[in-house]
Write a protein that holds these residues in place. Structure first.
Motif, PDB file in Angstrom:
ATOM      1  N   GLU A  77       6.328 -21.663   9.180  1.00 57.60           N
ATOM      2  CA  GLU A  77       5.736 -21.796  10.515  1.00 57.60           C
ATOM      3  C   GLU A  77       6.328 -20.815  11.529  1.00 57.60           C
ATOM      4  O   GLU A  77       6.085 -20.941  12.727  1.00 57.60           O
ATOM      5  CB  GLU A  77       5.894 -23.228  11.057  1.00 57.60           C
ATOM      6  N   LYS A  78       7.093 -19.863  11.057  1.00 56.75           N
ATOM      7  CA  LYS A  78       7.600 -18.809  11.930  1.00 56.75           C
ATOM      8  C   LYS A  78       7.055 -17.469  11.475  1.00 56.75           C
ATOM      9  O   LYS A  78       6.694 -17.300  10.315  1.00 56.75           O
ATOM     10  CB  LYS A  78       9.133 -18.786  11.910  1.00 56.75           C
ATOM     11  N   CYS A  79       7.008 -16.540  12.414  1.00 59.88           N
ATOM     12  CA  CYS A  79       6.445 -15.233  12.112  1.00 59.88           C
ATOM     13  C   CYS A  79       7.553 -14.181  12.151  1.00 59.88           C
ATOM     14  O   CYS A  79       8.195 -13.984  13.174  1.00 59.88           O
ATOM     15  CB  CYS A  79       5.375 -14.906  13.143  1.00 59.88           C
ATOM     16  N   THR A  80       7.802 -13.528  11.018  1.00 61.34           N
ATOM     17  CA  THR A  80       8.904 -12.582  10.893  1.00 61.34           C
ATOM     18  C   THR A  80       8.387 -11.148  10.863  1.00 61.34           C
ATOM     19  O   THR A  80       7.517 -10.817  10.060  1.00 61.34           O
ATOM     20  CB  THR A  80       9.706 -12.851   9.605  1.00 61.34           C
ATOM     21  N   PRO A  81       8.922 -10.266  11.735  1.00 65.86           N
ATOM     22  CA  PRO A  81       8.478  -8.864  11.738  1.00 65.86           C
ATOM     23  C   PRO A  81       9.204  -8.032  10.686  1.00 65.86           C
ATOM     24  O   PRO A  81      10.404  -8.186  10.473  1.00 65.86           O
ATOM     25  CB  PRO A  81       8.831  -8.387  13.147  1.00 65.86           C
ATOM     26  N   SER A 123       0.818  -1.213   0.000  1.00 67.04           N
ATOM     27  CA  SER A 123       0.000   0.000   0.000  1.00 67.04           C
ATOM     28  C   SER A 123       0.858   1.273   0.000  1.00 67.04           C
ATOM     29  O   SER A 123       0.584   2.217   0.742  1.00 67.04           O
ATOM     30  CB  SER A 123      -0.933  -0.012   1.217  1.00 67.04           C
ATOM     31  N   GLY A 124       1.898   1.261  -0.832  1.00 65.91           N
ATOM     32  CA  GLY A 124       2.742   2.440  -0.963  1.00 65.91           C
ATOM     33  C   GLY A 124       3.786   2.601   0.124  1.00 65.91           C
ATOM     34  O   GLY A 124       4.568   3.549   0.098  1.00 65.91           O
ATOM     35  N   ALA A 125       3.821   1.669   1.086  1.00 64.52           N
ATOM     36  CA  ALA A 125       4.812   1.720   2.167  1.00 64.52           C
ATOM     37  C   ALA A 125       5.842   0.616   1.961  1.00 64.52           C
ATOM     38  O   ALA A 125       5.507  -0.480   1.501  1.00 64.52           O
ATOM     39  CB  ALA A 125       4.130   1.558   3.525  1.00 64.52           C
ATOM     40  N   ILE A 126       7.088   0.905   2.302  1.00 65.49           N
ATOM     41  CA  ILE A 126       8.173  -0.052   2.132  1.00 65.49           C
ATOM     42  C   ILE A 126       8.533  -0.628   3.493  1.00 65.49           C
ATOM     43  O   ILE A 126       8.776   0.112   4.454  1.00 65.49           O
ATOM     44  CB  ILE A 126       9.406   0.630   1.506  1.00 65.49           C
ATOM     45  N   TYR A 127       8.555  -1.953   3.573  1.00 68.34           N
ATOM     46  CA  TYR A 127       8.863  -2.643   4.821  1.00 68.34           C
ATOM     47  C   TYR A 127      10.137  -3.465   4.665  1.00 68.34           C
ATOM     48  O   TYR A 127      10.358  -4.094   3.633  1.00 68.34           O
ATOM     49  CB  TYR A 127       7.707  -3.569   5.228  1.00 68.34           C
ATOM     50  N   ALA A 128      10.984  -3.455   5.699  1.00 75.06           N
ATOM     51  CA  ALA A 128      12.218  -4.237   5.700  1.00 75.06           C
ATOM     52  C   ALA A 128      12.239  -5.124   6.940  1.00 75.06           C
ATOM     53  O   ALA A 128      11.748  -4.733   8.009  1.00 75.06           O
ATOM     54  CB  ALA A 128      13.435  -3.326   5.694  1.00 75.06           C
ATOM     55  N   ARG A 129      12.801  -6.312   6.784  1.00 77.57           N
ATOM     56  CA  ARG A 129      12.865  -7.248   7.900  1.00 77.57           C
ATOM     57  C   ARG A 129      13.586  -6.615   9.078  1.00 77.57           C
ATOM     58  O   ARG A 129      14.635  -5.995   8.933  1.00 77.57           O
ATOM     59  CB  ARG A 129      13.579  -8.530   7.456  1.00 77.57           C
ATOM     60  N   CYS A 130      13.013  -6.785  10.269  1.00 69.56           N
ATOM     61  CA  CYS A 130      13.540  -6.113  11.468  1.00 69.56           C
ATOM     62  C   CYS A 130      13.476  -7.081  12.653  1.00 69.56           C
ATOM     63  O   CYS A 130      12.479  -7.119  13.383  1.00 69.56           O
ATOM     64  CB  CYS A 130      12.728  -4.852  11.766  1.00 69.56           C
ATOM     65  N   PRO A 131      14.528  -7.877  12.864  1.00 72.42           N
ATOM     66  CA  PRO A 131      14.517  -8.857  13.961  1.00 72.42           C
ATOM     67  C   PRO A 131      14.321  -8.235  15.335  1.00 72.42           C
ATOM     68  O   PRO A 131      13.842  -8.902  16.257  1.00 72.42           O
ATOM     69  CB  PRO A 131      15.906  -9.519  13.845  1.00 72.42           C
ATOM     70  N   ASP A 132      14.697  -6.964  15.491  1.00 70.87           N
ATOM     71  CA  ASP A 132      14.624  -6.307  16.800  1.00 70.87           C
ATOM     72  C   ASP A 132      13.339  -5.501  16.983  1.00 70.87           C
ATOM     73  O   ASP A 132      13.258  -4.657  17.872  1.00 70.87           O
ATOM     74  CB  ASP A 132      15.836  -5.386  16.974  1.00 70.87           C
ATOM     75  N   PRO A 136       3.285   0.447  11.601  1.00 69.08           N
ATOM     76  CA  PRO A 136       4.735   0.507  11.808  1.00 69.08           C
ATOM     77  C   PRO A 136       5.413  -0.853  11.654  1.00 69.08           C
ATOM     78  O   PRO A 136       6.564  -0.934  11.236  1.00 69.08           O
ATOM     79  CB  PRO A 136       4.871   1.042  13.232  1.00 69.08           C
ATOM     80  N   VAL A 137       4.675  -1.919  11.994  1.00 71.63           N
ATOM     81  CA  VAL A 137       5.207  -3.275  11.885  1.00 71.63           C
ATOM     82  C   VAL A 137       4.148  -4.199  11.291  1.00 71.63           C
ATOM     83  O   VAL A 137       2.981  -4.158  11.697  1.00 71.63           O
ATOM     84  CB  VAL A 137       5.635  -3.821  13.268  1.00 71.63           C
ATOM     85  N   LEU A 138       4.563  -5.002  10.316  1.00 72.62           N
ATOM     86  CA  LEU A 138       3.717  -6.054   9.777  1.00 72.62           C
ATOM     87  C   LEU A 138       4.447  -7.388   9.921  1.00 72.62           C
ATOM     88  O   LEU A 138       5.684  -7.433   9.958  1.00 72.62           O
ATOM     89  CB  LEU A 138       3.390  -5.805   8.301  1.00 72.62           C
ATOM     90  N   LEU A 139       3.680  -8.460  10.019  1.00 69.44           N
ATOM     91  CA  LEU A 139       4.250  -9.787  10.200  1.00 69.44           C
ATOM     92  C   LEU A 139       4.023 -10.637   8.954  1.00 69.44           C
ATOM     93  O   LEU A 139       2.960 -10.583   8.338  1.00 69.44           O
ATOM     94  CB  LEU A 139       3.617 -10.477  11.409  1.00 69.44           C
ATOM     95  N   ILE A 140       5.029 -11.426   8.600  1.00 71.22           N
ATOM     96  CA  ILE A 140       4.943 -12.348   7.470  1.00 71.22           C
ATOM     97  C   ILE A 140       5.305 -13.740   7.971  1.00 71.22           C
ATOM     98  O   ILE A 140       6.292 -13.908   8.697  1.00 71.22           O
ATOM     99  CB  ILE A 140       5.917 -11.949   6.334  1.00 71.22           C
ATOM    100  N   SER A 141       4.526 -14.736   7.580  1.00 68.30           N
ATOM    101  CA  SER A 141       4.826 -16.109   8.002  1.00 68.30           C
ATOM    102  C   SER A 141       5.815 -16.750   7.038  1.00 68.30           C
ATOM    103  O   SER A 141       5.649 -16.698   5.822  1.00 68.30           O
ATOM    104  CB  SER A 141       3.546 -16.944   8.063  1.00 68.30           C
ATOM    105  N   HIS A 142       6.881 -17.336   7.615  1.00 63.19           N
ATOM    106  CA  HIS A 142       7.898 -18.065   6.854  1.00 63.19           C
ATOM    107  C   HIS A 142       8.134 -19.402   7.548  1.00 63.19           C
ATOM    108  O   HIS A 142       8.668 -19.444   8.660  1.00 63.19           O
ATOM    109  CB  HIS A 142       9.223 -17.289   6.806  1.00 63.19           C
TER     110      HIS A 142
END
Length: 276
Positions: A118-122, A51-60, A110-116
């Motif tokens: 069986e794990k959930c990555t922020p 939706s026009g926003a760019i998200y990058a993986r953020c373990p913290d 601010p944060v979205l989750l993606i399943s990889h």
């Protein structure tokens, strides 16, 4: 005959050891190869656009945004839509979720989750596609929902070692910061940034054959000039993270008081000092 059998026995032992070493080498490289392959795959899942926003993986993300995340699929709340990644040339679709128990944010999540597996990555919001090309600071503020100082929750200043130098939270401190922020104006571009750094050097040390500016690139003729320039430009330089009331944040902005450049999405001329 005894001597012959002894040599034969030694040969068998040496051969066995060599075979074992070879097998260990093959296994080791198989492990390394598998890890490299996994790393390459993971990199292809490093970011996405929603939706026009760019998200990058953020373990913290759990610590940064004070979220309760276990890394399991139970962390996932309401699905917001499908996002896509390009993996080995193939488009892969994944469902994106809000964090369970977190309320909806008006501007963007601010944060979205993606399943990889069986794990959930922020994934953390790190930008907007509308700001990809030389945005003015006004456009940046509009995209992030910054319309007044009241939209800013805090401003944290870090030195080169990552230590906190200042943490602004009071309204009387955030108001002047906001006023100086919106006064930054148009993006100087990379060429404008180089000019500002070059001008700062010349202002300090005068014209010199040791440093030149050509086609938007600064070049130094020797290591002494390079070290002198880096020391000058780095004086007082710090990074700034701005947290907003809407849950978003602008992290790792660079404040360079000597060349008077503030790096946010682009490079902006500082018209008045931000910090003491």
């Amino acid at each position: 005959m005894l001597k012959s059998r002894t040599i034969s026995k030694k040969t068998v032992i040496v051969s066995a050891l060599m075979l074992a070493a070879l097998l260990l080498w093959v296994i080791a490289w198989q492990i390394v190869g598998d890890r490299m392959e996994q790393t390459a795959t993971d990199m292809q899942y490093s970011h996405f656009t929603y939706s026009g926003a760019i998200y990058a993986r953020c373990p913290d993300a759990a610590n940064i945004y004070q979220l309760h995340l276990t890394g399991k699929l139970d962390d996932c709340g309401e699905p917001v839509g499908t996002v896509q990644f390009t993996v080995d040339g193939v488009t892969v679709h994944k469902e994106a979720y809000r964090v369970k128990g977190e309320e909806t944010h008006a501007v963007a999540e601010p944060v979205l989750l993606i399943s990889h597996d069986e794990k959930c990555t922020p994934y953390e919001l790190v930008g907007f596609t509308a700001l990809n090309k030389s945005p003015s600071i006004g456009a940046v503020c509009e995209a992030y929902g910054i319309r007044s100082a009241e939209d800013i929750a805090s401003v944290t200043v870090y030195d080169a070692d990552g230590s906190v130098v200042q943490n602004l939270t009071a309204a009387e401190a955030l108001q002047p910061f906001y006023e100086k922020l919106v006064a930054l104006g148009a993006d100087l571009g990379a060429a404008g940034q180089a000019q500002a750094y070059y001008d700062a050097y010349i202002a300090k040390y005068g014209n010199s054959d040791g440093i030149t500016l050509k086609d938007g690139t600064i070049e130094t003729a020797d290591n002494e000039t390079y070290q002198q320039a880096m020391e000058l430009w780095g004086a007082g330089m710090c990074t700034v993270t701005m947290e907003l009331q809407n849950g978003l944040r602008l992290a790792d902005m660079v404040y360079a008081p000597v060349p008077k450049v503030f790096q946010v999405y682009g490079y902006y001329a500082i018209t008045a000092p931000f910090f003491e």
